[in-house]
Motif scaffolding. Structure first.
Motif, mmCIF file in Angstrom:
data_model
loop_
_atom_site.group_PDB
_atom_site.id
_atom_site.type_symbol
_atom_site.label_atom_id
_atom_site.label_comp_id
_atom_site.label_asym_id
_atom_site.label_seq_id
_atom_site.Cartn_x
_atom_site.Cartn_y
_atom_site.Cartn_z
ATOM 1 N N ASP A 1 49.692 -51.152 17.687
ATOM 2 C CA ASP A 1 50.137 -52.378 18.363
ATOM 3 C C ASP A 1 49.096 -53.487 18.222
ATOM 4 O OD1 ASP A 1 52.296 -50.894 19.088
ATOM 5 O OD2 ASP A 1 51.981 -51.026 21.258
ATOM 6 N N ALA A 2 47.822 -53.135 18.369
ATOM 7 C CA ALA A 2 46.756 -54.129 18.253
ATOM 8 C C ALA A 2 46.650 -54.645 16.826
ATOM 9 C CB ALA A 2 45.428 -53.525 18.703
ATOM 10 N N ARG A 3 46.923 -53.783 15.861
ATOM 11 C CA ARG A 3 46.856 -54.193 14.457
ATOM 12 C C ARG A 3 47.903 -55.266 14.160
ATOM 13 N NH1 ARG A 3 47.135 -49.222 10.520
ATOM 14 N NH2 ARG A 3 46.062 -48.310 12.313
ATOM 15 N N VAL A 4 49.113 -55.078 14.691
ATOM 16 C CA VAL A 4 50.173 -56.075 14.492
ATOM 17 C C VAL A 4 49.823 -57.366 15.231
ATOM 18 C CG1 VAL A 4 52.598 -56.617 14.925
ATOM 19 C CG2 VAL A 4 51.961 -54.349 14.085
ATOM 20 N N ALA A 5 49.293 -57.241 16.447
ATOM 21 C CA ALA A 5 48.889 -58.431 17.195
ATOM 22 C C ALA A 5 47.781 -59.184 16.465
ATOM 23 C CB ALA A 5 48.419 -58.031 18.596
ATOM 24 N N ASP A 6 46.837 -58.459 15.882
ATOM 25 C CA ASP A 6 45.745 -59.078 15.132
ATOM 26 C C ASP A 6 46.278 -59.782 13.889
ATOM 27 O OD1 ASP A 6 42.851 -59.471 14.818
ATOM 28 O OD2 ASP A 6 43.033 -58.159 13.081
ATOM 29 N N PHE A 7 47.254 -59.171 13.244
ATOM 30 C CA PHE A 7 47.903 -59.779 12.079
ATOM 31 C C PHE A 7 48.530 -61.116 12.463
ATOM 32 C CE2 PHE A 7 52.087 -60.318 10.021
ATOM 33 C CZ PHE A 7 51.704 -60.536 8.711
ATOM 34 N N LEU A 8 49.266 -61.149 13.577
ATOM 35 C CA LEU A 8 49.908 -62.388 14.024
ATOM 36 C C LEU A 8 48.877 -63.431 14.442
ATOM 37 C CD1 LEU A 8 52.869 -60.941 16.132
ATOM 38 C CD2 LEU A 8 52.986 -61.932 13.841
ATOM 39 N N ARG A 9 47.815 -62.970 15.106
ATOM 40 C CA ARG A 9 46.761 -63.905 15.516
ATOM 41 C C ARG A 9 46.094 -64.541 14.301
ATOM 42 N NH1 ARG A 9 41.535 -61.614 18.538
ATOM 43 N NH2 ARG A 9 41.352 -60.602 16.483
ATOM 44 N N ASN A 10 45.791 -63.740 13.294
ATOM 45 C CA ASN A 10 45.160 -64.281 12.086
ATOM 46 C C ASN A 10 46.078 -65.273 11.383
ATOM 47 O OD1 ASN A 10 42.802 -62.819 12.423
ATOM 48 N ND2 ASN A 10 43.536 -61.078 11.220
ATOM 49 N N PRO B 1 53.710 -68.246 22.523
ATOM 50 C CA PRO B 1 53.406 -69.221 23.583
ATOM 51 C C PRO B 1 51.926 -69.571 23.666
ATOM 52 C CG PRO B 1 54.936 -67.549 24.379
ATOM 53 C CD PRO B 1 54.464 -67.088 23.028
ATOM 54 N N GLN B 2 51.045 -68.536 23.553
ATOM 55 C CA GLN B 2 49.604 -68.765 23.580
ATOM 56 C C GLN B 2 48.927 -67.790 22.629
ATOM 57 O OE1 GLN B 2 48.689 -68.285 27.826
ATOM 58 N NE2 GLN B 2 48.303 -70.490 27.926
ATOM 59 N N VAL B 3 48.213 -68.330 21.658
ATOM 60 C CA VAL B 3 47.510 -67.467 20.711
ATOM 61 C C VAL B 3 46.483 -66.607 21.442
ATOM 62 C CG1 VAL B 3 46.007 -67.424 18.686
ATOM 63 C CG2 VAL B 3 47.887 -69.067 18.801
ATOM 64 N N GLU B 4 45.892 -67.168 22.518
ATOM 65 C CA GLU B 4 44.893 -66.415 23.283
ATOM 66 C C GLU B 4 45.474 -65.134 23.866
ATOM 67 O OE1 GLU B 4 45.671 -69.548 23.694
ATOM 68 O OE2 GLU B 4 43.901 -70.653 22.979
ATOM 69 N N ALA B 5 46.781 -65.150 24.148
ATOM 70 C CA ALA B 5 47.421 -63.962 24.716
ATOM 71 C C ALA B 5 47.398 -62.803 23.713
ATOM 72 C CB ALA B 5 48.848 -64.280 25.130
ATOM 73 N N LEU B 6 47.439 -63.112 22.419
ATOM 74 C CA LEU B 6 47.335 -62.058 21.406
ATOM 75 C C LEU B 6 45.956 -61.409 21.450
ATOM 76 C CD1 LEU B 6 49.138 -63.843 18.433
ATOM 77 C CD2 LEU B 6 49.916 -61.754 19.554
ATOM 78 N N SER B 7 44.927 -62.229 21.617
ATOM 79 C CA SER B 7 43.568 -61.682 21.727
ATOM 80 C C SER B 7 43.428 -60.808 22.963
ATOM 81 C CB SER B 7 42.549 -62.825 21.784
ATOM 82 O OG SER B 7 42.583 -63.601 20.603
#
Length: 244
Positions: free
Chosen positions: A149-158, A219-225
């Motif tokens: 899950d974190a890997r996908v979130a990191d992908f979207l954040r990048n 909504p907020q990129v920070e939420a992905l972090s």
């Protein structure tokens, strides 16, 4: 540029524009419009040129030992392509356009000659190489240390941060990759990617603009972090408990 764009993103966008201006002034450049699926270069092709994206997106594809295509890199406006050909004299991967864009191509030997007359151009070249090394390192860290899950979130954040660096909106992005391609890039199955995206949506970290489509609202990129941190914190706490 959006008035809400962070100051850092403005700086990065200006840096990219300045780099492109310097290249245009210093070198004879071949401009080429590419469309989704077009190859900028292919593995095994003789290396003579470097390439810089003026617009659009490109994926770097490598052939695995068992014959499968593996997505190993993603590139956006201002990124340089083809560094892997310098050492061996031939490109080691395919560079494939993911949407309509423009690529600037110039001879590597002409670039080296221009660097002698323009030291600033040599600095730009070294910075581009350094950023490429940093991206490869960060990608490897993500693949090796983050849960699915974190890997996908990191992908979207990048992805969102890459758009922000170029002065583009990040609250809604269009993924130019299928779920299967994302899984291929992240070393995951299509089903795992889909489940991870669904969990991100259930926690309102992302939203699907239209069901079944590639448009994703952030909504907020920070939420992905924050989501990534929540995923890895339990693991870190468990490790600490074992040590003690």
């Amino acid at each position: 540029m959006n008035a809400t764009t962070p100051q850092g993103a403005q700086t990065n966008s200006q840096r990219i524009a300045a780099c492109l201006d310097l290249l245009r002034e210093a070198l004879p450049i071949q401009r080429r419009v590419v469309h989704a699926g077009d190859a900028l270069y292919q593995s095994g092709e003789r290396f003579t040129n470097l390439h810089v994206l003026n617009s659009g997106m490109v994926k770097i594809v490598n052939l695995s030992p068992d014959g499968r295509e593996q997505v190993v890199g993603l590139h956006f406006r201002g990124d340089w392509l083809g560094f892997d050909g310098i050492a061996t004299g031939s490109y080691g991967c395919d560079a494939i356009a993911m949407d309509t864009g423009e690529v600037w191509t110039f001879r590597y030997d002409a670039l080296l000659e221009a660097c002698i007359a323009r030291p600033a151009l040599l600095s730009v070249l070294h910075e581009a190489m350094s950023r490429e090394i940093g991206r490869d390192r960060d990608s490897m860290m993500s693949l090796c240390t983050l849960p699915a899950d974190a890997r996908v979130a990191d992908f979207l954040r990048n992805w969102a941060e890459a758009l922000s660096d170029r002065g583009l909106r990040t609250d809604q992005i269009t993924l130019r990759m299928t779920r299967a391609e994302i899984g291929n890039y992240l070393g995951m199955t299509l089903e795992t990617v889909s489940r991870a995206l669904s969990r991100l949506a259930r926690t309102d970290v992302i939203r699907f603009a239209e069901k079944g489509r590639r448009e994703i609202q952030i909504p907020q990129v920070e939420a992905l972090s924050e989501f990534i941190q929540r995923c890895v914190t339990p693991a870190a706490a468990s490790s600490a408990a074992v040590i003690h």
